[in-house]
Design a protein around this motif. Structure first.
Motif, mmCIF file in Angstrom:
data_model
loop_
_atom_site.group_PDB
_atom_site.id
_atom_site.type_symbol
_atom_site.label_atom_id
_atom_site.label_comp_id
_atom_site.label_asym_id
_atom_site.label_seq_id
_atom_site.Cartn_x
_atom_site.Cartn_y
_atom_site.Cartn_z
ATOM 1 N N ARG A 105 -6.309 20.046 9.811
ATOM 2 C CA ARG A 105 -7.438 20.664 10.509
ATOM 3 C C ARG A 105 -8.481 19.632 10.942
ATOM 4 O O ARG A 105 -9.358 19.943 11.745
ATOM 5 N N LYS A 106 -8.425 18.456 10.362
ATOM 6 C CA LYS A 106 -9.462 17.462 10.630
ATOM 7 C C LYS A 106 -9.170 16.733 11.935
ATOM 8 O O LYS A 106 -8.030 16.389 12.237
ATOM 9 N N ARG A 107 -10.206 16.508 12.718
ATOM 10 C CA ARG A 107 -10.045 15.945 14.050
ATOM 11 C C ARG A 107 -10.657 14.547 14.212
ATOM 12 O O ARG A 107 -10.324 13.826 15.128
ATOM 13 N N HIS A 108 -11.610 14.217 13.339
ATOM 14 C CA HIS A 108 -12.405 13.008 13.574
ATOM 15 C C HIS A 108 -12.427 12.133 12.325
ATOM 16 O O HIS A 108 -12.280 12.616 11.197
ATOM 17 N N LEU A 109 -12.673 10.856 12.553
ATOM 18 C CA LEU A 109 -12.764 9.914 11.438
ATOM 19 C C LEU A 109 -13.803 10.361 10.430
ATOM 20 O O LEU A 109 -13.586 10.322 9.218
ATOM 21 N N TYR A 110 -14.951 10.836 10.924
ATOM 22 C CA TYR A 110 -16.035 11.173 9.996
ATOM 23 C C TYR A 110 -15.736 12.435 9.194
ATOM 24 O O TYR A 110 -16.397 12.710 8.205
ATOM 25 N N GLU A 111 -14.713 13.204 9.597
ATOM 26 C CA GLU A 111 -14.305 14.317 8.759
ATOM 27 C C GLU A 111 -13.460 13.845 7.579
ATOM 28 O O GLU A 111 -13.488 14.453 6.512
ATOM 29 N N PHE A 112 -12.703 12.786 7.782
ATOM 30 C CA PHE A 112 -11.884 12.258 6.696
ATOM 31 C C PHE A 112 -12.747 11.555 5.646
ATOM 32 O O PHE A 112 -12.396 11.510 4.475
ATOM 33 N N MET A 113 -13.864 11.023 6.060
ATOM 34 C CA MET A 113 -14.759 10.313 5.141
ATOM 35 C C MET A 113 -15.759 11.320 4.583
ATOM 36 O O MET A 113 -16.742 11.683 5.214
ATOM 37 N N THR A 114 -15.502 11.786 3.366
ATOM 38 C CA THR A 114 -16.237 12.932 2.798
ATOM 39 C C THR A 114 -17.596 12.555 2.243
ATOM 40 O O THR A 114 -18.331 13.429 1.779
ATOM 41 N N ASP A 115 -17.952 11.262 2.218
ATOM 42 C CA ASP A 115 -19.282 10.855 1.746
ATOM 43 C C ASP A 115 -19.505 11.233 0.283
ATOM 44 O O ASP A 115 -20.631 11.351 -0.178
ATOM 45 N N GLN A 116 -18.444 11.460 -0.435
ATOM 46 C CA GLN A 116 -18.459 11.753 -1.865
ATOM 47 C C GLN A 116 -19.093 13.103 -2.229
ATOM 48 O O GLN A 116 -19.097 13.493 -3.383
ATOM 49 N N TYR A 117 -19.672 13.810 -1.257
ATOM 50 C CA TYR A 117 -20.237 15.125 -1.576
ATOM 51 C C TYR A 117 -19.090 16.136 -1.606
ATOM 52 O O TYR A 117 -18.280 16.194 -0.666
ATOM 53 N N PRO A 118 -18.987 16.959 -2.648
ATOM 54 C CA PRO A 118 -17.764 17.738 -2.861
ATOM 55 C C PRO A 118 -17.643 19.009 -2.036
ATOM 56 O O PRO A 118 -16.592 19.645 -2.060
ATOM 57 N N PHE A 119 -18.684 19.430 -1.309
ATOM 58 C CA PHE A 119 -18.646 20.724 -0.626
ATOM 59 C C PHE A 119 -18.953 20.599 0.859
ATOM 60 O O PHE A 119 -19.860 19.877 1.267
ATOM 61 N N TYR A 120 -18.188 21.338 1.657
ATOM 62 C CA TYR A 120 -18.587 21.607 3.025
ATOM 63 C C TYR A 120 -19.546 22.800 3.072
ATOM 64 O O TYR A 120 -20.415 22.881 3.933
ATOM 65 N N LEU A 121 -19.329 23.733 2.162
ATOM 66 C CA LEU A 121 -20.168 24.929 2.078
ATOM 67 C C LEU A 121 -20.580 25.089 0.621
ATOM 68 O O LEU A 121 -19.731 25.283 -0.257
ATOM 69 N N ASP A 122 -21.876 24.980 0.349
ATOM 70 C CA ASP A 122 -22.338 25.027 -1.030
ATOM 71 C C ASP A 122 -22.078 26.391 -1.677
ATOM 72 O O ASP A 122 -22.185 27.436 -1.015
ATOM 73 N N PRO A 123 -21.783 26.403 -2.980
ATOM 74 C CA PRO A 123 -21.662 27.675 -3.699
ATOM 75 C C PRO A 123 -23.015 28.366 -3.820
ATOM 76 O O PRO A 123 -24.069 27.747 -3.638
ATOM 77 N N MET A 124 -22.974 29.653 -4.162
ATOM 78 C CA MET A 124 -24.185 30.471 -4.241
ATOM 79 C C MET A 124 -24.265 31.121 -5.627
ATOM 80 O O MET A 124 -24.153 32.335 -5.788
ATOM 81 N N PRO A 125 -24.492 30.325 -6.681
ATOM 82 C CA PRO A 125 -24.412 30.840 -8.049
ATOM 83 C C PRO A 125 -25.542 31.789 -8.438
ATOM 84 O O PRO A 125 -25.432 32.518 -9.429
ATOM 85 N N ASN A 126 -26.636 31.804 -7.661
ATOM 86 C CA ASN A 126 -27.761 32.681 -7.983
ATOM 87 C C ASN A 126 -27.552 34.124 -7.522
ATOM 88 O O ASN A 126 -28.412 34.976 -7.743
ATOM 89 N N LEU A 127 -26.420 34.413 -6.905
ATOM 90 C CA LEU A 127 -26.214 35.732 -6.313
ATOM 91 C C LEU A 127 -26.247 36.870 -7.317
ATOM 92 O O LEU A 127 -26.527 38.009 -6.949
ATOM 93 N N TYR A 128 -25.944 36.594 -8.593
ATOM 94 C CA TYR A 128 -25.972 37.714 -9.538
ATOM 95 C C TYR A 128 -27.385 38.202 -9.823
ATOM 96 O O TYR A 128 -27.570 39.252 -10.431
ATOM 97 N N PHE A 129 -28.368 37.488 -9.317
ATOM 98 C CA PHE A 129 -29.748 37.980 -9.361
ATOM 99 C C PHE A 129 -30.035 38.706 -8.045
ATOM 100 O O PHE A 129 -30.706 38.189 -7.142
ATOM 101 N N THR A 130 -29.515 39.914 -7.937
ATOM 102 C CA THR A 130 -29.596 40.675 -6.685
ATOM 103 C C THR A 130 -31.002 41.165 -6.382
ATOM 104 O O THR A 130 -31.259 41.661 -5.286
ATOM 105 N N ARG A 131 -31.919 41.044 -7.305
ATOM 106 C CA ARG A 131 -33.285 41.533 -7.111
ATOM 107 C C ARG A 131 -34.019 40.785 -6.005
ATOM 108 O O ARG A 131 -34.854 41.363 -5.308
ATOM 109 N N ASP A 132 -33.728 39.500 -5.831
ATOM 110 C CA ASP A 132 -34.613 38.648 -5.035
ATOM 111 C C ASP A 132 -34.407 38.674 -3.525
ATOM 112 O O ASP A 132 -35.376 38.644 -2.764
ATOM 113 N N PRO A 133 -33.163 38.717 -3.009
ATOM 114 C CA PRO A 133 -32.999 38.616 -1.549
ATOM 115 C C PRO A 133 -33.549 39.801 -0.771
ATOM 116 O O PRO A 133 -33.848 39.675 0.412
ATOM 117 N N ALA A 134 -33.665 40.956 -1.416
ATOM 118 C CA ALA A 134 -34.189 42.141 -0.734
ATOM 119 C C ALA A 134 -34.772 43.074 -1.775
ATOM 120 O O ALA A 134 -34.417 43.000 -2.954
#
Length: 419
Positions: A142-171
């Motif tokens: 799926r990767k098309r470009h050199l800079y996609e192969f070089m992940t910069d050591q950060y493990p996520f393209y899309l960060d997890p959302m661990p606070n979601l079980y606190f449903t009180r806050d978003p609305a």
């Protein structure tokens, strides 16, 4: 596709108090997003520790069963979003918005990530977005470009959302409408997007003409943990680390212009620290005239900064603001009570109160007048509430409490009986 959680047309919202018998609530069962926490990401994702997933799920299931045993209808955030995307046929639109708001163009991978998400079946897409997308999950094809192969050591393209079980806050439901909130922290800002899609596209709610008192596009933050519905005509809102004075004033203006039941908003300033975070971590309503409180939010003489916002008599673009300093007197005034009892977290003992406050000893979920759900670990606060005539239903909390939120934080009431 599984059958709808509830038939279309039953999506009325109605919350006119903190203590009316709870009829319908929205929860989120912690999922793989919790296991995508690492020590390096804890600060960024607003956690102090990493919960153990099997146990936190077991504890959350006990919480849900406790509510069901009390006759409460339990809806799940993840299921509602999944159904909203299906019935609204807005999967690609949702993915585009999630990617835009996630700033998910790490190394230019946005296009590859969109392709990856579009290939996920509808029943798994929402859970994957909540859990986050690791860089290792995007195959090289799926990767098309050199800079996609070089992940910069950060493990996520899309960060997890661990606070979601606190449903009180978003609305937060207020009367027959709700606020869909702009979250203060970037790590949580995407969460209220889920509620926006539920209200727009889920058959249970989309045809119900539900008013939105404040939307998530407003520039200043408001969070549901600071929004307390004290009565049919009075709200209390915390001026906190997560909710801004500007956000409160805008909500007040919108409410006064769009409806006529809510007459007052009591803005209560609390210390802006992680330990206190939201108003409901230091102050909750447990009965008609009884409230839990963490004594540390009061000054030596019980003084606080309290402001009452009301409709301006001459200018609809302004609110009238008056100040108070005593919480008990203010509560008696706005709720027309002869007496008010503040039940101190930890019994007021400096060490016990601080310890149990850290574990949300003041964060109670009232499911009926004088009946609350609490964490079992806060045994001193629970005993003190019982001594004040409150029925306390305890739930296990060894892992749930690691997220720094209690039973009120973990629940978004949609319908309560009026009192």
């Amino acid at each position: 596709m599984n059958q709808l959680i509830a038939p279309a047309g039953t999506g009325t919202l109605d919350v006119t108090s903190e203590i009316g018998k709870l009829r319908t609530v929205m929860l989120h069962r912690p999922g793989r997003e919790v296991e995508n926490l690492t020590p390096e990401l804890l600060h960024k994702l607003l956690f102090d520790d990493i919960p153990y997933l099997p146990v936190i799920q077991e504890e959350h299931d006990q919480f849900a069963e406790t509510l069901k045993d009390q006759g409460v209808e339990v809806l799940y955030l993840e299921k509602l979003v999944e159904e909203a995307l299906h019935f609204g046929q807005v999967k690609e639109q949702f993915i585009d918005q999630i990617l835009q708001e996630s700033k998910s163009n790490i190394n230019g991978a946005s296009d590859s990530l969109k392709e990856f998400l579009l290939d996920i079946p509808g029943g798994q897409l929402v859970s994957k977005i909540m859990a986050g997308v690791r860089t290792s999950e995007i195959d090289e094809g799926r990767k098309r470009h050199l800079y996609e192969f070089m992940t910069d050591q950060y493990p996520f393209y899309l960060d997890p959302m661990p606070n979601l079980y606190f449903t009180r806050d978003p609305a937060a439901v207020i009367g027959n409408g709700l606020t869909i909130n702009r979250m203060h922290e970037g790590a949580r800002r995407r969460e209220s997007l889920f509620m926006e899609y539920i209200m727009k596209y889920h058959p249970r709610f989309s045809q119900a003409d539900i008013p939105v008192w404040l939307n998530r596009d407003y520039d200043f933050s408001v969070e549901g943990g600071d929004e307390l519905v004290l009565s049919e005509d009075t709200l209390a809102i915390g001026v906190s680390a997560r909710t801004s004075a500007r956000g409160i004033e805008r909500l007040a203006l919108n409410l006064f212009q769009k409806q006529d039941r809510i007459k007052k908003i009591v803005a209560i300033e609390i210390p802006k620290s992680r330990a206190f975070m939201h108003l409901d971590t230091v102050f909750t309503m447990v009965d008609y005239d009884k409230f839990t409180i963490h004594p540390a939010i009061q000054g030596p003489n019980g003084d606080m900064n309290i402001y009452i916002l009301e409709k301006h008599p001459d200018d609809p673009k302004r609110v009238s603001i008056s100040s108070r300093t005593n919480l008990i007197k203010t509560l008696k005034e706005v709720l027309n009570l002869e007496s008010v009892t503040l039940i101190p977290c930890g019994g007021g003992d400096a060490i016990v109160a601080a310890r149990e406050q850290w574990n949300d000893g003041s964060n109670t979920l009232a499911i009926a007048p004088g009946t609350v759900v609490t964490y079992n670990r806060n045994y001193v606060s629970n005993r003190i509430m019982r001594e004040h005539g409150i029925e306390v239903i305890e739930i296990a909390s060894s892992e749930l409490s690691r997220g720094r939120g209690g039973p009120r934080c973990m629940s978004m009431p949609l319908v309560r009986d009026r009192i």
